[in-house]
Design an enzyme around this catalytic site. Structure first.
Site, mmCIF file in Angstrom:
data_model
loop_
_atom_site.group_PDB
_atom_site.id
_atom_site.type_symbol
_atom_site.label_atom_id
_atom_site.label_comp_id
_atom_site.label_asym_id
_atom_site.label_seq_id
_atom_site.Cartn_x
_atom_site.Cartn_y
_atom_site.Cartn_z
ATOM 1 N N CYS A 16 64.438 54.718 46.484
ATOM 2 C CA CYS A 16 64.579 53.289 46.214
ATOM 3 C C CYS A 16 63.328 52.832 45.478
ATOM 4 C CB CYS A 16 64.711 52.548 47.547
ATOM 5 S SG CYS A 16 64.659 50.749 47.416
ATOM 6 N N CYS B 138 66.153 51.124 39.350
ATOM 7 C CA CYS B 138 66.717 50.858 40.682
ATOM 8 C C CYS B 138 67.715 51.987 40.887
ATOM 9 C CB CYS B 138 67.432 49.509 40.715
ATOM 10 S SG CYS B 138 68.426 49.246 42.210
HETATM 11 N N1 DGL Z 1 68.199 50.803 45.485
HETATM 12 C C1 DGL Z 1 67.103 49.887 45.545
HETATM 13 C C2 DGL Z 1 66.089 50.185 44.426
HETATM 14 O O1 DGL Z 1 66.034 51.282 43.912
HETATM 15 C C3 DGL Z 1 67.350 48.401 45.514
HETATM 16 C C4 DGL Z 1 68.508 47.771 46.144
HETATM 17 C C5 DGL Z 1 68.170 46.536 46.931
HETATM 18 O O2 DGL Z 1 67.851 45.478 46.347
HETATM 19 O O3 DGL Z 1 68.213 46.661 48.144
HETATM 20 O O4 DGL Z 1 65.288 49.345 44.090
#
Ligand code: DGL
Length: 264
Positions: free
Chosen positions: A77, A191
């Protein structure tokens, strides 16, 4: 901590975005025992404060490390990594692999010198991103846009739904309508949810744009840090989530080899 062949690799995200990393990891380490962990009760991280994200990520990874004794943890993430990677490394005594926006490879690829970056609101305002820009793209133009609606769109798509096309048009407009945006030829998907929407984003962006994300690099890094270690081939992957166990979640995880989903 002793590593045994069944010691898992812990892959952590707020939701299902980390599956873009798991897909790449499976290509390199098909037999590695993996626990996919999603803080679905805390999603979206991108709309939270730095303090909230740091507290959740450090707290959950600490408790998950005690429960599952992973050989390595990957924060799949960008939001959590750009905010809390240093803190998590300070408190956990296992290798921690983070997710860094792929600005360096994008800078090497762009021909026009103008790079777009799509991330969450929390990610695009991080010093971490400023530092990457200064180190690797100082002679380029980096146009950032927060596209939080894409997180929900990826979750919808993975659960078998059809996201609203307007969210892709909005994300593209957010890049193209900034000064110099018409010259973007490379887009960093900063993301982990966004590579799951690459076909939709590609169609909305139009021809001649290359998309780049960190998933392959992360998978290679995990493989290199676990080189020489034995893996007990998994019967089925496992997932833990902090929120409700809905049947659509099981459907979303199944194609990634995860048959068992439990509440953490
Ligand atoms: N998957 C997360 C990232 O890579 C973000 C998703 C969220 O906002 O929770 O930033």
């Amino acid at each position: 901590m002793d590593i045994t062949p069944s010691s898992p690799i812990l892959l952590f995200d707020s939701g299902l975005g980390g599956l873009s990393v798991l897909a790449q990891l499976r290509k390199i380490l098909p037999d590695a025992p993996v626990i996919y962990a999603a803080d679905t009760a805390g999603m979206p991280y991108g709309e939270k404060t730095e303090a909230e994200v740091a507290a959740r990520v450090a707290g959950l990874l600490g408790r998950m490390s005690e429960r599952f004794a992973p050989r390595l943890a990957c924060i799949a993430c960008n939001t959590a990594s750009t905010i809390a990677l240093g803190m998590v490394r300070d408190v956990l005594h296992i290798p921690i692999v983070g997710t860094v926006p792929a600005i360096k490879p994008a800078a090497a690829m762009t021909k026009t010198g103008t790079i777009g970056l799509l991330g969450t609101a929390a990610t695009i305002r991080q010093r971490y991103v400023d530092d990457l820009e200064a180190r690797f793209a100082g002679d380029k133009i980096l146009i950032r846009h927060a596209a939080p609606a894409l997180v929900g769109a990826a979750e919808t798509k993975l659960r078998g739904g059809r996201p609203d096309d307007a969210v892709f048009a909005e994300a593209v407009a957010g890049l193209r309508e900034q000064a110099g945006g018409e010259s973007i030829d490379t887009v960093v998907l900063a993301c982990t949810h966004f590579p799951l929407l690459e076909p939709e984003l590609r169609a909305a962006m139009g021809a001649g744009v290359t998309f780049i994300d960190g998933a392959k690099g992360i998978a290679r890094r995990i493989a290199s840090l676990t080189q020489g270690q034995d893996f007990a081939p998994e019967v089925a992957g496992r997932a833990v989530v902090t929120g409700d166990l809905d049947p659509a979640l099981t459907v979303a995880l199944e194609p990634y080899g995860i048959a068992e989903v439990a509440r953490f």
